[in-house]
Structures are given as C-alpha cells and as structure tokens.
Design a protein around this motif. Structure first.
Motif, PDB file in Angstrom:
ATOM      1  N   GLU A   3       0.849  -1.193   0.000  1.00  0.00           N
ATOM      2  CA  GLU A   3       0.000   0.000   0.000  1.00  0.00           C
ATOM      3  C   GLU A   3       0.885   1.243   0.000  1.00  0.00           C
ATOM      4  O   GLU A   3       2.054   1.193   0.392  1.00  0.00           O
ATOM      5  N   LYS A  36      -8.258   4.655  -0.478  1.00  0.00           N
ATOM      6  CA  LYS A  36      -8.743   3.412   0.128  1.00  0.00           C
ATOM      7  C   LYS A  36      -9.195   3.639   1.563  1.00  0.00           C
ATOM      8  O   LYS A  36     -10.203   3.101   2.012  1.00  0.00           O
ATOM      9  N   SER A  63      -4.139   1.790  -2.593  1.00  0.00           N
ATOM     10  CA  SER A  63      -3.785   0.396  -2.888  1.00  0.00           C
ATOM     11  C   SER A  63      -2.428   0.286  -3.549  1.00  0.00           C
ATOM     12  O   SER A  63      -1.773  -0.753  -3.475  1.00  0.00           O
ATOM     13  N   SER A  64      -2.011   1.366  -4.220  1.00  0.00           N
ATOM     14  CA  SER A  64      -0.739   1.334  -4.952  1.00  0.00           C
ATOM     15  C   SER A  64      -0.236   2.758  -5.158  1.00  0.00           C
ATOM     16  O   SER A  64      -0.983   3.727  -4.996  1.00  0.00           O
ATOM     17  N   ASP A  67      -2.293   4.510  -7.772  1.00  0.00           N
ATOM     18  CA  ASP A  67      -3.548   5.107  -7.311  1.00  0.00           C
ATOM     19  C   ASP A  67      -3.280   6.455  -6.643  1.00  0.00           C
ATOM     20  O   ASP A  67      -4.059   7.400  -6.793  1.00  0.00           O
TER      21      ASP A  67
ATOM     22  N   SER B 104     -10.454   1.037   5.246  1.00  0.00           N
ATOM     23  CA  SER B 104      -9.829   0.207   4.220  1.00  0.00           C
ATOM     24  C   SER B 104     -10.643  -1.059   3.964  1.00  0.00           C
ATOM     25  O   SER B 104     -10.343  -1.827   3.073  1.00  0.00           O
TER      26      SER B 104
END
Lengths: 106, 106
Positions: A3, A36, A63-64, A67, B104
């Motif tokens: 994350e 998120k 999430s990444s 993102d 989350s």
C-alpha cells in the motif's frame, strides 16, 4: 505490491475554521475511489516542543503508488489543495510505500 | 472508544545505519502487546521542500489512549527512546485519537 500512504502534518492559521477544512477534505475523499482509507487526528498528548507547532495529522492510504499518483494529479485534488494551502501556516508532507511490521488484525 | 495513534516523523543523522534502528524498533513493537499495529515508510515521492527534511514516518496504533500511555511509560520504550534520540537529527511527534473517515474495509 505494498500500500502507499500520503501523510500530511499541519498547523492551521489561527483564523481558520478547521471544521470547514475537514468538511472539504471528507467530501474530496468520499468522491475519490482511489483513496482506500482516510484517518486523521488532532494531537492531544505530545509535548509542545516535540510536536514543533503541528496540531493535526492526515493519513490517506492507497492500494498502490499508481492510485496515489492518479489521486494527486486529479483536478478535484488540485482544487482542494489550492484552497487547503491558504488555510495552513505550516505543513509537512511524506509519501511512502507502507511497510507493515505488525498488523491490527492481531 | 477510538483507537489512539502515535506518529513520529524523523530525519536521521547522516552516519546512522537506519536498518539497525529499525531492527530495534521492530523488536520493541514485537515485545509490547499494547502496540496493536505498526507501519512505517520512507518517503520516495514528496517534494523536498514539502517534506522539510524529514525522510521517515513511523505510525503505531493502540486500542486506547490508556494502552498508549502504558506503552509510552514502559521501561522498554524508555530505553529504546533513549537510544533512538541519539540517532535523529530532527523529529516531530503527534499523539492523537484516530478519527476514521473512510475505512480500508471498503
């Protein structure tokens, strides 16, 4: 893939109504699916010297990294950031891949 | 009752081996049941000006303010903090009840 977190520490200008800024931030986050999770807090415990004038922490989780990048460059974020920057006296931003040593699932 | 968070932003001294400090921190967290979760990261994305020299963020989560207080005053934490403080050039600490706007779990 880990994350990615976007952390902002803030000291607001004295005349700012923090609740109004928070409402704008909550609206932004609710509209952006790339965010998120979002947690914030106002310091109530740290030593005045140790917090160096900062009063609020805002932490968004993605999430990444992709993102986060999409969020950071999104027109809605840019518009909010522009307003936000007029409300703050000082801020520190850190953007990092999150390394989880211990999980809250425990 | 909301969770309680302990946030530390750090710039390490140049000669410090950060991995060694991290090992000590991971050991401390693993030994302390009061620490519910622990996430950290090294900034890779923020503008140099915006992060004001800080490079690392450490975030511990506790089930309650009482658990944080017990952790903060624990001899193992005090011993670690004493060593930790010799490794840092600058640090900001914020301790706050966490307000979750978006989870989350979504």
């Amino acid at each position: 893939m880990s994350e990615f977190k976007h952390l902002v520490l803030v000291k607001f200008k004295e005349e700012v109504v923090v609740e109004d800024v928070l409402k704008g931030m909550e609206k932004l986050v609710s509209e952006m699916d790339t965010v998120k999770s979002f947690v914030w807090g106002k310091d109530i415990e740290s030593d005045e010297m140790l917090r160096q004038g900062f009063t609020h922490a805002f932490l968004m989780t993605f999430s990444s990294k992709e993102d986060f990048t999409a969020f950071a460059s999104h027109p809605k974020h840019l518009e909010f950031s522009s307003t936000f920057s007029t409300a703050i006296q000082n801020a520190v931003l850190l953007d990092f891949p999150a390394i989880t040593v211990k999980s809250s699932a425990n």
